[in-house]
Design an enzyme around this catalytic site. Sequence first.
Site, PDB file in Angstrom:
ATOM      1  N   GLU A  95       0.852  -1.200   0.000  1.00  0.00           N
ATOM      2  CA  GLU A  95       0.000   0.000   0.000  1.00  0.00           C
ATOM      3  C   GLU A  95       0.884   1.244   0.000  1.00  0.00           C
ATOM      4  OE1 GLU A  95      -2.522   1.696  -0.227  1.00  0.00           O
ATOM      5  OE2 GLU A  95      -4.335   0.818   0.587  1.00  0.00           O
ATOM      6  N   ASP A  96       0.296   2.365  -0.399  1.00  0.00           N
ATOM      7  CA  ASP A  96       1.039   3.625  -0.351  1.00  0.00           C
ATOM      8  C   ASP A  96       1.042   4.209   1.063  1.00  0.00           C
ATOM      9  OD1 ASP A  96      -1.694   4.050  -0.434  1.00  0.00           O
ATOM     10  OD2 ASP A  96      -1.643   5.571  -2.014  1.00  0.00           O
ATOM     11  N   PHE A 149      -2.042  16.111   4.217  1.00  0.00           N
ATOM     12  CA  PHE A 149      -2.406  15.446   2.969  1.00  0.00           C
ATOM     13  C   PHE A 149      -1.185  15.430   2.054  1.00  0.00           C
ATOM     14  CE2 PHE A 149      -4.161  15.088  -1.278  1.00  0.00           C
ATOM     15  CZ  PHE A 149      -4.919  13.947  -1.114  1.00  0.00           C
TER      16      PHE A 149
END
Length: 172
Positions: A95-96, A149
């Site tokens: 996964e990232d 983010f």
Amino acid sequence: MKINVLYSEEKIQAKIKELAEEMNKFYNGEEVYVICALKGAIMFAVDLVKHLNMPLKMEFIRLSSYNGGTKSSGKVNAVDISLPDLNDKNVLIVEDIVDTGLTAKFLLDFLNCNFHTKSTKFCSLLDKKITRQTDVEPDYYGFEADDKFLVGYGLDYDGYYRNLTYIGYIEK
Ligand code: 5GP
């Protein structure tokens, strides 16, 4: 838009080599199915497998939970989760980033329900432990990230920035 660099290309690549070394030790030459969670983990998975020395097959699945914004919708959508028979196989999920952990949990539950694997390991380049809403912990992770983010190296904002060789955040 200006991107503030958090993890440079050199830092990412050095960390990937470290992770691969750990995995090479753990699997000790046994065959592995590497499952890349698209789209975000594409860069990481491609660079990681270059340093793995066991026989391996790559599979690609697509999940989504963001719908284009900068916050998880709280609901995981399995866009494409077709997988071969993974019974008795070593499975490594790549996964990232783990944020709430909902995607990771969805995927691990899906594998548990459908297969009796020989082993299942979860690897994420980034781990936002601070925003976790589940009890999922990656078996391997590259960097612990703050609640920002992030974009770059596979991570997007509205589809853009995946092609950056580094990871950073957008300056407002
Ligand atoms: P979770 O289900 O753990 O909340 O989120 C997992 C997915 O949300 C990741 O695979 C990734 O696609 C997306 N995500 C979580 N945090 C970020 C972030 O900081 N930046 C970007 N671009 N995507 C993120």
